[in-house]
Every structure is written in C-alpha cells, then in structure tokens.
Scaffold this motif. Structure first.
Motif, PDB file in Angstrom:
ATOM      1  N   LEU A 164      34.332  37.991  42.990  1.00 13.33           N
ATOM      2  CA  LEU A 164      35.113  37.188  41.945  1.00 13.33           C
ATOM      3  C   LEU A 164      35.747  38.319  41.276  1.00 13.33           C
ATOM      4  O   LEU A 164      35.383  39.518  41.014  1.00 13.33           O
ATOM      5  CB  LEU A 164      34.139  36.625  40.942  1.00 13.33           C
ATOM      6  CG  LEU A 164      34.759  35.852  39.575  1.00 13.33           C
ATOM      7  CD1 LEU A 164      35.345  34.726  40.042  1.00 13.33           C
ATOM      8  CD2 LEU A 164      33.453  35.850  38.522  1.00 13.33           C
ATOM      9  N   LYS A 165      37.100  38.220  41.005  1.00 12.54           N
ATOM     10  CA  LYS A 165      38.139  39.153  40.169  1.00 12.54           C
ATOM     11  C   LYS A 165      38.384  38.808  38.782  1.00 12.54           C
ATOM     12  O   LYS A 165      38.843  37.563  38.412  1.00 12.54           O
ATOM     13  CB  LYS A 165      39.151  39.432  41.325  1.00 12.54           C
ATOM     14  CG  LYS A 165      39.867  40.833  40.889  1.00 12.54           C
ATOM     15  CD  LYS A 165      40.747  41.001  41.876  1.00 12.54           C
ATOM     16  CE  LYS A 165      41.869  42.148  41.475  1.00 12.54           C
ATOM     17  NZ  LYS A 165      42.738  42.233  42.541  1.00 12.54           N
ATOM     18  N   LEU A 166      37.816  39.707  37.813  1.00 14.95           N
ATOM     19  CA  LEU A 166      38.268  39.458  36.405  1.00 14.95           C
ATOM     20  C   LEU A 166      39.137  40.395  35.769  1.00 14.95           C
ATOM     21  O   LEU A 166      39.094  41.596  36.353  1.00 14.95           O
ATOM     22  CB  LEU A 166      37.044  39.307  35.471  1.00 14.95           C
ATOM     23  CG  LEU A 166      35.687  38.307  35.864  1.00 14.95           C
ATOM     24  CD1 LEU A 166      34.450  38.920  35.078  1.00 14.95           C
ATOM     25  CD2 LEU A 166      36.516  36.876  35.779  1.00 14.95           C
ATOM     26  N   PRO A 167      39.602  40.016  34.582  1.00 10.08           N
ATOM     27  CA  PRO A 167      40.656  41.122  34.019  1.00 10.08           C
ATOM     28  C   PRO A 167      39.694  41.980  33.314  1.00 10.08           C
ATOM     29  O   PRO A 167      38.365  41.503  32.758  1.00 10.08           O
ATOM     30  CB  PRO A 167      41.449  40.367  33.073  1.00 10.08           C
ATOM     31  CG  PRO A 167      41.147  38.776  33.357  1.00 10.08           C
ATOM     32  CD  PRO A 167      39.977  38.609  33.963  1.00 10.08           C
ATOM     33  N   GLY A 168      39.982  43.098  32.939  1.00  7.10           N
ATOM     34  CA  GLY A 168      39.062  44.042  31.883  1.00  7.10           C
ATOM     35  C   GLY A 168      38.655  43.449  30.711  1.00  7.10           C
ATOM     36  O   GLY A 168      39.707  42.714  29.943  1.00  7.10           O
ATOM     37  N   LEU A 169      37.374  43.399  30.288  1.00 10.09           N
ATOM     38  CA  LEU A 169      36.946  42.801  29.050  1.00 10.09           C
ATOM     39  C   LEU A 169      37.532  43.767  28.025  1.00 10.09           C
ATOM     40  O   LEU A 169      37.320  45.062  28.225  1.00 10.09           O
ATOM     41  CB  LEU A 169      35.343  42.495  29.262  1.00 10.09           C
ATOM     42  CG  LEU A 169      34.963  41.276  29.582  1.00 10.09           C
ATOM     43  CD1 LEU A 169      35.580  40.860  31.089  1.00 10.09           C
ATOM     44  CD2 LEU A 169      33.558  41.170  29.834  1.00 10.09           C
TER      45      LEU A 169
ATOM     46  N   GLN B 293      46.697  46.177  30.026  1.00 11.08           N
ATOM     47  CA  GLN B 293      46.201  47.366  30.947  1.00 11.08           C
ATOM     48  C   GLN B 293      46.534  46.916  32.331  1.00 11.08           C
ATOM     49  O   GLN B 293      45.945  46.219  33.061  1.00 11.08           O
ATOM     50  CB  GLN B 293      44.523  47.414  30.751  1.00 11.08           C
ATOM     51  CG  GLN B 293      44.025  47.980  29.685  1.00 11.08           C
ATOM     52  CD  GLN B 293      42.831  48.002  29.436  1.00 11.08           C
ATOM     53  OE1 GLN B 293      42.019  46.794  29.890  1.00 11.08           O
ATOM     54  NE2 GLN B 293      41.780  48.858  29.074  1.00 11.08           N
ATOM     55  N   PRO B 294      47.857  47.692  32.879  1.00 15.08           N
ATOM     56  CA  PRO B 294      48.299  47.328  34.184  1.00 15.08           C
ATOM     57  C   PRO B 294      47.292  47.824  35.223  1.00 15.08           C
ATOM     58  O   PRO B 294      46.538  48.726  35.063  1.00 15.08           O
ATOM     59  CB  PRO B 294      49.555  48.084  34.476  1.00 15.08           C
ATOM     60  CG  PRO B 294      49.524  48.976  33.283  1.00 15.08           C
ATOM     61  CD  PRO B 294      48.629  48.769  32.222  1.00 15.08           C
ATOM     62  N   GLU B 295      47.184  47.001  36.496  1.00 13.55           N
ATOM     63  CA  GLU B 295      46.482  47.421  37.582  1.00 13.55           C
ATOM     64  C   GLU B 295      44.927  47.662  37.019  1.00 13.55           C
ATOM     65  O   GLU B 295      44.412  48.774  37.524  1.00 13.55           O
ATOM     66  CB  GLU B 295      46.887  48.549  38.215  1.00 13.55           C
ATOM     67  CG  GLU B 295      48.249  48.473  39.205  1.00 13.55           C
ATOM     68  CD  GLU B 295      48.520  49.710  39.866  1.00 13.55           C
ATOM     69  OE1 GLU B 295      47.726  50.039  40.876  1.00 13.55           O
ATOM     70  OE2 GLU B 295      49.397  50.541  38.988  1.00 13.55           O
ATOM     71  N   THR B 296      44.342  46.557  36.355  1.00 16.21           N
ATOM     72  CA  THR B 296      43.016  46.719  35.846  1.00 16.21           C
ATOM     73  C   THR B 296      42.177  45.447  36.054  1.00 16.21           C
ATOM     74  O   THR B 296      42.852  44.420  35.883  1.00 16.21           O
ATOM     75  CB  THR B 296      43.039  46.998  34.235  1.00 16.21           C
ATOM     76  OG1 THR B 296      43.770  48.238  34.045  1.00 16.21           O
ATOM     77  CG2 THR B 296      41.661  47.035  33.584  1.00 16.21           C
ATOM     78  N   TRP B 297      41.121  45.622  36.802  1.00 19.73           N
ATOM     79  CA  TRP B 297      40.251  44.596  36.966  1.00 19.73           C
ATOM     80  C   TRP B 297      38.732  44.942  37.155  1.00 19.73           C
ATOM     81  O   TRP B 297      38.446  45.999  37.257  1.00 19.73           O
ATOM     82  CB  TRP B 297      40.978  43.674  38.210  1.00 19.73           C
ATOM     83  CG  TRP B 297      40.620  44.423  39.497  1.00 19.73           C
ATOM     84  CD1 TRP B 297      39.826  44.308  40.471  1.00 19.73           C
ATOM     85  CD2 TRP B 297      41.772  45.206  40.161  1.00 19.73           C
ATOM     86  NE1 TRP B 297      39.626  45.076  41.344  1.00 19.73           N
ATOM     87  CE2 TRP B 297      41.126  45.652  41.475  1.00 19.73           C
ATOM     88  CE3 TRP B 297      42.804  45.861  39.931  1.00 19.73           C
ATOM     89  CZ2 TRP B 297      41.619  46.431  42.281  1.00 19.73           C
ATOM     90  CZ3 TRP B 297      43.625  46.499  40.727  1.00 19.73           C
ATOM     91  CH2 TRP B 297      42.824  46.853  41.951  1.00 19.73           C
ATOM     92  N   VAL B 298      37.953  43.865  37.354  1.00 19.96           N
ATOM     93  CA  VAL B 298      36.587  43.969  37.423  1.00 19.96           C
ATOM     94  C   VAL B 298      36.215  43.176  38.463  1.00 19.96           C
ATOM     95  O   VAL B 298      36.282  41.628  38.341  1.00 19.96           O
ATOM     96  CB  VAL B 298      35.881  43.391  35.919  1.00 19.96           C
ATOM     97  CG1 VAL B 298      34.383  43.493  36.307  1.00 19.96           C
ATOM     98  CG2 VAL B 298      36.292  44.253  34.830  1.00 19.96           C
ATOM     99  N   GLU B 299      35.364  43.717  39.625  1.00 27.07           N
ATOM    100  CA  GLU B 299      35.061  43.064  40.476  1.00 27.07           C
ATOM    101  C   GLU B 299      33.541  42.507  40.359  1.00 27.07           C
ATOM    102  O   GLU B 299      32.679  43.361  39.870  1.00 27.07           O
ATOM    103  CB  GLU B 299      35.201  43.632  41.907  1.00 27.07           C
ATOM    104  CG  GLU B 299      36.591  43.876  42.364  1.00 27.07           C
ATOM    105  CD  GLU B 299      36.632  44.609  43.756  1.00 27.07           C
ATOM    106  OE1 GLU B 299      35.922  44.422  44.336  1.00 27.07           O
ATOM    107  OE2 GLU B 299      37.935  45.046  43.691  1.00 27.07           O
ATOM    108  N   VAL B 300      33.000  41.301  40.659  1.00 27.33           N
ATOM    109  CA  VAL B 300      31.569  40.803  40.180  1.00 27.33           C
ATOM    110  C   VAL B 300      31.094  40.071  41.395  1.00 27.33           C
ATOM    111  O   VAL B 300      31.821  39.456  42.086  1.00 27.33           O
ATOM    112  CB  VAL B 300      31.938  39.761  39.109  1.00 27.33           C
ATOM    113  CG1 VAL B 300      30.458  38.935  39.107  1.00 27.33           C
ATOM    114  CG2 VAL B 300      32.097  40.337  38.018  1.00 27.33           C
ATOM    115  N   ASP B 301      29.917  40.382  41.883  1.00 29.65           N
ATOM    116  CA  ASP B 301      29.153  39.773  42.814  1.00 29.65           C
ATOM    117  C   ASP B 301      28.524  38.240  42.229  1.00 29.65           C
ATOM    118  O   ASP B 301      27.466  38.513  41.377  1.00 29.65           O
ATOM    119  CB  ASP B 301      28.205  40.536  43.560  1.00 29.65           C
ATOM    120  CG  ASP B 301      27.324  39.828  44.572  1.00 29.65           C
ATOM    121  OD1 ASP B 301      27.544  38.614  44.756  1.00 29.65           O
ATOM    122  OD2 ASP B 301      26.526  40.496  45.224  1.00 29.65           O
ATOM    123  N   GLU B 302      29.329  37.374  42.353  1.00 28.19           N
ATOM    124  CA  GLU B 302      28.581  36.219  41.479  1.00 28.19           C
ATOM    125  C   GLU B 302      27.180  35.644  41.986  1.00 28.19           C
ATOM    126  O   GLU B 302      26.818  34.963  41.243  1.00 28.19           O
ATOM    127  CB  GLU B 302      29.635  35.037  41.765  1.00 28.19           C
ATOM    128  CG  GLU B 302      30.872  34.817  41.388  1.00 28.19           C
ATOM    129  CD  GLU B 302      31.567  33.612  41.946  1.00 28.19           C
ATOM    130  OE1 GLU B 302      31.715  32.635  41.219  1.00 28.19           O
ATOM    131  OE2 GLU B 302      32.211  33.962  42.753  1.00 28.19           O
TER     132      GLU B 302
END
Ligand code: DOR
Ligand code: ZN
Length: 350
Positions: free
Chosen positions: A2-7, A284-293
């Motif tokens: 899962l890909k989320l924006p930076g919190l 924050q351009p090109e910023t994301w969080v990958e999560v193993d759901e």
C-alpha cells in the motif's frame, strides 16, 4: 503493498535543547521516519523553553544539523513575549499556549496573559492550545471574541469533543487533534508501573474513548503528542507525564482500518490533508510511505528508534508495517533501517 503520502505529526516533543538523554533531533526524526511520518512540528517546552529569537535559533541550529525528516518549531507563549512571538511568527510552526499545568514551565494561569497573544499573533498562523475541559471552553471563547482560528491539542474527553462539535456548528474557527493513546487506551490501563500510565491529558474512561470514536468527523487531525521520558524516570519517584508515539500511530490506525473502525480516507484526511491545511505546510514532492498491509506483528520497544526505551503499547498485535519511506525522491527508510542522513530534513518555514 500500500502506498500512502508522508504523514504529518503536528505534536511532537523533541527534547532538544536540554534533555537529550530522553530524545534529540536525530533520534526523534528517525522514529518519525520509522513510523511513516515525514513532517513533525516540535513543541517548545524544552530547557530552555523556546520563547524568543535566541532560543528559537538554538533549537533550529540543532535541527539543521541533525533532522532526518522535515520539521517546524513552535514558539511558546510566555507572560511577556507577545510582541516577540508575533514578530517571529513566520519562522515558527505557530504559537503554543499552555493553559493547564503539564511538563515544563510554560503555563499561563491568568487569562489577562492570554489576551495579548490573541490580539497580536498573526491570524494566518496557527495557535495551538494545551487546554483541558473548562479551560478549553475558555480558549474557544477567546477564539470567538478575537475572531481567530485556534487548534485544540490532544482532545480526550466526551465533554470536550461535544463542545468542539457545537462550536464548529456555530462557525467558530476551532480545529482539534486526538492522540492514539486517547483512542486506544483507558484509565484502567494495567500491567504497568503507575508512572508509565501518567500522561497529560490523563487517560480517560471508556465512555470518553467511545465518544471520540463516535465523533470521528469532528476530529481534524491525529497527532502523537510523542513525549518521551526514559524508563528510569517513568518508574522513579515523581514520574513525568508523557508517552512516546511516533512509531506506533500508523500501525495502530492501520489495524483500526483492518477492523473497520476507520477508513483509509479518514487516515489520509486526519494525518495528511487536514494538518497540511491547518498548519499551512508545503507539499513534499516525490514523497510516499510503503506499507505491507498484511504484516502482523507485535509492537516492541526494543525495535524502536526513540531513545526513551519503552511504549505503552508493548506486546500489542498490529497489522500493517512501514517497509519503505521516500522523502523528496530519496529513500529515507527501508527494511527497518533509517537511510536519510542527519541534516537532510528541511524546515517547513525555511
Ligand atoms: O503528557 C504530557 N507530556 N503532556 C504534555 O502536555 C507535555 C508532555 C511532555 O512534554 O512530556
Ligand atoms: Zn504535548
């Protein structure tokens, strides 16, 4: 995956300057990245407190050298710094007002001390209130009288969330945040020394917790109030109040989503979109969080980056793990390791 924006976490106690045995700009931003948080806003109740030009520069110097994620720094409202605070406003995350007693020395008892801050601090900049119960009602009245937005920190009680709901319905410019520990724990928390259950606002009743869940639409933001104190301090005499939270917020919220108590949309609204707007934060351009759901695991203090060495969620089984964080195009965290360099974080008011 899962890909989320930076919190965004608008409520973090960094402890530098003055108490770096608890945490500093390096460890706190490592904890943030491990928790999927790419922006933190730092509270001013350090030693010395951040309340004028030189103390602001003191903490921002340390942040410039050490921070591994993006950051802003609040100024503390003192009894006689309303003019200075207003002039420094553009360099700050906002103004923090301590209207109830807690850890540190920034309490403003007398309401005549609140007035100059309400009159002078720019209306376009955030004002955050540590104000519990009836003090919160007074802070909302000040917001209405001076016609300026206020953000209520760490709402924990039914009477508070209901009053905020009513104030919003009247058009008063009030926003609020709730911390994971007030959503997932009650005052009946057992299995810890009494010191480890100490936090301000205190843990509340099941009825209070239920009312927060029942009024999710009134809650603008989730915020950790990450307030690290060492185990020695928490288990000693006069334990200081406060829980760490940066590394546990996202897994707890993802687990709540899995249990259908919350939606992804709620998570994105309250951890990214609303704090971004309320605190006027840059993209924050090109910023994301990958999560193993699907990763199921137990929360363990031993795996955390915070220096404080404990968590009130020790042993909790959660579902959803941060596997990678990319911040402005650079891999900042991957497979349990912080890769962002000290000093790579940017000041959101830079
Ligand atoms: O529990 C708390 N700890 N509440 C606060 O308001 C301050 C914080 C701290 O700085 O330790
Ligand atoms: Zn706090």
């Amino acid at each position: 995956m899962l890909k989320l924006p930076g919190l965004i976490d608008p409520h973090v106690h960094v402890r530098e300057p003055g108490q770096t045995h608890k945490e500093d700009w390096d460890t706190v931003t490592q904890a943030a990245l491990a928790g999927g948080v790419t922006t933190i806003l730092a509270m001013p109740n350090t030693i010395p407190p951040i309340f004028d030009h030189s103390t602001l520069e003191l903490t921002l110097d340390a942040a410039r050298q050490k921070a591994r994620c993006d950051y802003g720094q609040y100024l503390g409202a003192g009894p006689s710094n309303a003019d200075i605070a207003a002039s420094l406003a553009p360099k700050t995350a906002g103004l923090k007002m301590y209207l109830d007693s807690t850890f540190g020395e920034l309490r403003l008892d007398d309401m005549t001390l609140w007035t100059p801050h309400f009159q002078k601090f720019p209306k376009s900049m955030p004002m955050v209130m540590h104000s519990e119960s009836r003090t919160m009602a007074a802070a909302i009245l000040f917001s209405a009288i001076y016609d300026r937005p206020v953000h209520i920190a760490h709402v924990s009680l039914k009477e508070e969330i209901l009053l905020i709901k009513a104030a919003k319905e009247k058009g008063i410019k009030v926003t609020c945040e709730v911390c994971p520990h007030h959503l997932f724990l009650t005052k009946d928390l057992t299995g810890f020394t009494p010191g480890r259950t100490e936090v301000r606002p205190r843990l509340a009743t099941q009825e209070d917790v239920d009312s927060l869940w029942a009024n999710l639409d009134v809650i603008d933001c989730f915020a950790t109030d990450h307030a690290p104190h060492t185990l020695e301090e928490k288990d000693g005499e006069n334990p200081p109040p406060g829980f760490p939270g940066l590394e546990t917020m996202l897994p707890l919220l993802l687990t709540a989503i899995d249990l259908r108590r919350l939606t992804f949309d709620d998570l994105i609204q309250k951890c990214v979109i609303n704090p971004g707007k309320i605190f006027d934060l840059p993209e924050q351009p090109e910023t994301w969080v990958e999560v193993d759901e699907n990763a199921v695991y137990e929360i363990k203090a031993a795996h955390q980056f915070t220096r404080c060495g404990w968590t009130p969620f020790e042993g909790w089984k959660v579902k959803g793990k941060v596997t990678k964080v990319v911040l402005r195009g650079e891999t900042a965290f991957e497979d349990g390791k912080v890769l962002a360099e000290a000093g790579s974080g940017r000041n959101v008011r830079g």
